[in-house]
Design an enzyme around this catalytic site. Structure first.
Site, PDB file in Angstrom:
ATOM      1  N   LYS A 214     -11.632  -0.156   0.463  1.00 18.55           N
ATOM      2  CA  LYS A 214     -13.057  -0.282   0.176  1.00 18.55           C
ATOM      3  C   LYS A 214     -13.598  -1.565   0.799  1.00 18.55           C
ATOM      4  CE  LYS A 214     -16.030  -0.488  -3.919  1.00 18.55           C
ATOM      5  NZ  LYS A 214     -16.070  -0.272  -5.367  1.00 18.55           N
ATOM      6  N   GLU A 220      -2.595  -6.831   1.147  1.00 14.23           N
ATOM      7  CA  GLU A 220      -1.504  -5.885   1.405  1.00 14.23           C
ATOM      8  C   GLU A 220      -1.903  -4.885   2.495  1.00 14.23           C
ATOM      9  OE1 GLU A 220      -2.706  -6.744  -1.536  1.00 14.23           O
ATOM     10  OE2 GLU A 220      -1.131  -6.833  -3.072  1.00 14.23           O
ATOM     11  N   ARG A 276     -10.461   2.990  -8.565  1.00 15.07           N
ATOM     12  CA  ARG A 276      -9.640   3.936  -9.322  1.00 15.07           C
ATOM     13  C   ARG A 276     -10.375   5.234  -9.637  1.00 15.07           C
ATOM     14  NH1 ARG A 276     -10.927  -0.639 -11.819  1.00 15.07           N
ATOM     15  NH2 ARG A 276     -12.077  -0.666 -13.772  1.00 15.07           N
ATOM     16  N   GLU A 361      -6.494  -0.194 -16.014  1.00 16.93           N
ATOM     17  CA  GLU A 361      -7.394  -1.116 -15.320  1.00 16.93           C
ATOM     18  C   GLU A 361      -8.807  -0.969 -15.893  1.00 16.93           C
ATOM     19  OE1 GLU A 361      -6.698  -2.732 -10.988  1.00 16.93           O
ATOM     20  OE2 GLU A 361      -7.936  -0.947 -10.885  1.00 16.93           O
TER      21      GLU A 361
HETATM   22  C1  G6Q Z   1      -9.495  -0.207  -8.474  1.00 17.89           C
HETATM   23  C2  G6Q Z   1      -9.281  -1.585  -8.091  1.00 17.89           C
HETATM   24  C3  G6Q Z   1      -8.159  -1.808  -7.095  1.00 17.89           C
HETATM   25  C4  G6Q Z   1      -8.521  -1.518  -5.652  1.00 17.89           C
HETATM   26  C5  G6Q Z   1      -7.457  -2.120  -4.752  1.00 17.89           C
HETATM   27  C6  G6Q Z   1      -7.706  -1.846  -3.284  1.00 17.89           C
HETATM   28  O1  G6Q Z   1     -10.337   0.164  -9.238  1.00 17.89           O
HETATM   29  O2  G6Q Z   1     -10.467  -2.123  -7.679  1.00 17.89           O
HETATM   30  O3  G6Q Z   1      -7.009  -1.082  -7.408  1.00 17.89           O
HETATM   31  O4  G6Q Z   1      -8.663  -0.150  -5.448  1.00 17.89           O
HETATM   32  O5  G6Q Z   1      -7.362  -3.499  -4.975  1.00 17.89           O
HETATM   33  O6  G6Q Z   1      -8.927  -2.372  -2.882  1.00 17.89           O
HETATM   34  P1  G6Q Z   1      -9.522  -2.034  -1.493  1.00 17.89           P
HETATM   35  O7  G6Q Z   1      -9.802  -0.577  -1.441  1.00 17.89           O
HETATM   36  O8  G6Q Z   1     -10.760  -2.852  -1.361  1.00 17.89           O
HETATM   37  O9  G6Q Z   1      -8.492  -2.399  -0.447  1.00 17.89           O
END
Ligand code: G6Q
Length: 548
Positions: A214, A220, A276, A361
């Site tokens: 996102k 990572e 999520r 979460e």
């Molecule tokens: C979910 C959280 C978290 C997120 C990850 C990846 O509700 O916000 O799990 O999806 O940290 O984030 P990015 O999609 O921004 O890489």
């Protein structure tokens, strides 16, 4: 800000229904499911609800009609109705991030109108879906070629958290419907082993990477994406190959471009989709590539059916509302710390892991919307494994341990892989577990089997251990959408009652910030910075010494 969000909220423990439930729970703790079933022969038919092909039996819960009446009152007094409307209409109910919460718009029909800041978001959703479908068709048919003209047969989704767990879970769940001449893998962990193992037998000329993030800044994912780029270019030897082997799913066009992916190959989504809650957005591109656009749209129809059910059905027949209320009941009135999710369906093997993020979460919060420390328990720990495997390991504790663990048993009437009598055996276990957990085995029954006295206590099952049984027809894409939406809305119901923000995740931030700082210290030559505690400093120094 909405009147349903932060103001005019009576603290939860002051609500009349809460107080009544506290008193009522005192009497309920002593009651046994044996007695509840005995006094009401129709209970197993009565305490059930059915919607959209999902049958929920909640009769094996430690509730009476009075419990249910009070829980439903609690939902009313908590303003659940208004909160549901607020969510569906795009109000910014994620108050700490000032965002609307509109995963339901991802599965809205084309002619729906859902506005965020005055703009209808539905056309944008369908535009992305159509582009995803076009792209998926091209890859699946082989008309989208790799840089050297070879067909793409491997797809690797790189993402983490919400950008990984949904895609992995959905791929595994819908494997039966997947294009079998293609390989799908998922890389999430910054541990290089994840990438190494996912790619060791693949040819870059035939491999497509979906970089799903996102924000497009997640450590990572960006680390794995760079490694993927190097891995691909080592063989393809031309920067131009990136356009054929990398696509992005993101809200951040700037960073996507910086990485070298043409925004023509970017599939967008929006800040009103929480990570999520994003498996049915473009984050589901790997799912669509695996099962095809038609099946993906069928999954969306499943989600939508439960959205409509949640929005329109009176609470007493509303599946997610009942699920959420029962979770609140055990969490707050029986001190139950966990919920076990036990799908009797091998394809759902990653469903508990997916639900862990969705539930924990979302509802792992300790302050209310107005920032007060809560004085009651919030989100329980969700965990689980597919049945029957779990029966031969941890079920022992559920049956005879000292803790109360409500369980969700999930089964399907028809299997996708009819083999001999496997399915009847599997389903026999679903029903047997629910029965054993509820009714147990009394000392008299154990004795009557000829058990010596000294062994009797060990062989007694107290029972009175609650379960929900979900019975669906068959694991179709539509059914998967329904299941996920049920839990999404159950989580929402719980969060509303607990008066928390189920849509932020500040708790994951601190570790990220500290890791960034420590990386510098691991890579630098000097001693670990003095700003850590003595334990962390010693660990860092020891690691550096041993690493060499
Ligand atoms: C979910 C959280 C978290 C997120 C990850 C990846 O509700 O916000 O799990 O999806 O940290 O984030 P990015 O999609 O921004 O890489």
């Amino acid at each position: 800000m909405s009147a349903t969000a932060t103001d005019l909220q009576t603290p939860l423990t002051q609500l009349p229904a809460w107080k009544a439930l506290q008193a009522h729970a005192e009497t309920m703790r002593a009651r046994h499911l044996r007695e509840l079933f005995k006094s009401d022969p129709e209970r197993g038919k009565r305490l059930t609800a059915e919607a959209e092909g999902v049958y929920l039996d909640y009769s094996k819960h430690r509730v009476t009609d009075e419990t249910l009446r009070l829980l439903l009152e609690l939902a009313e007094q908590s303003g659940l109705r208004a909160r549901i409307d607020a969510m569906f209409s795009g109000e910014k109910i994620n108050i700490t991030e000032k965002r609307a919460v509109l995963h339901t718009a991802l599965r809205a029909p084309k002619d729906a109108v859902i506005k965020v800041d005055g703009e209808n978001v539905v056309p944008g959703v369908h535009e992305v879906l159509d582009r995803m479908a076009d792209f998926s068709d091209r890859v699946r048919s082989g008309s989208w070629k790799g840089f050297t003209g070879r067909r793409i047969v491997n797809v690797i989704n790189i993402g983490i958290g919400g950008s990984d767990l949904g895609p992995v879970m959905a791929y595994e769940a819908l494997r039966h419907y997947s294009q079998r001449d293609m390989t799908f893998r998922f890389v999430s962990n910054v541990d290089g082993t994840d990438f190494a193992e996912a790619t060791h037998d693949l040819d870059p000329e035939e491999t497509l990477f979906i970089i799903s993030s996102k924000t497009f800044t997640t450590l990572e994912t960006m680390t794995n994406a760079q490694t993927a780029r190097e891995w691909a270019l080592k063989k393809l030897k031309d920067e131009k190959a990136v356009a054929k082997h990398f696509v992005a799913v993101s809200t951040n066009a700037k960073e996507v471009t910086k990485f070298g992916i043409d925004t023509a190959n970017m599939f967008g989504f929006w800040d009103w989709v929480g990570g999520r809650y994003s498996m049915d957005s473009a984050i589901g591109l790997s799912t669509m590539l695996a099962v095809g656009p038609e099946n993906f749209r069928a999954m969306l129809r499943g989600f939508r059916a439960i959205d409509e059910h949640f929005r329109k059905t009176p609470f007493e027949k509303n599946l997610p509302v009942l699920m959420g209320l029962l979770t609140v009941w055990y969490t707050d009135f029986f001190n139950a710390a966990t919920v076990a999710v036990l799908p009797y369906e091998q394809y759902l093997k990653r469903f508990p892991a997916y639900l862990q993020q969705l539930t924990m979460e979302s509802n792992g919060k300790h302050v209310t919307l107005s920032g007060e420390r809560v004085n009651y328990e919030t989100g329980p720990i969700f965990w689980g494994e597919p049945g029957t495997n779990g029966q031969h390991s941890f079920y022992q504790l559920i049956h005879q341990g000292t803790r109360l663990i409500p369980c969700d048993l999930i089964g399907f009437a028809r299997t996708l892989n009819p083999l001999g009598n496997h399915h009847d055996l599997l389903m026999a276990n679903v029903f047997a577990q629910g029965e054993a957990l509820a009714f147990g085995k009394t000392p008299e029954e154990v004795k009557a089997e000829g058990t010596p006295d000294w062994l009797v206590p060990h062989r007694v099952f107290e029972g009175n251990r609650p379960t929900s049984t979900f019975l669906l027809e068959e694991l179709t894409p539509e059914a998967l959408g329904k299941l996920v939406a049920l839990y999404e809305h159950s989580v929402f119901t719980q969060g509303t009652i607990w008066q928390i923000d189920s849509f932020d995740q500040w708790g994951v931030e601190l570790g990220k910030v500290l890791a960034k700082k420590i990386v510098g210290e691991l890579e630098g030559a000097g001693p670990a910075a003095g700003s850590h505690d003595s334990s962390t400093t010693t660990l860092i120094e020891r690691y550096r010494r041993q690493r060499g």
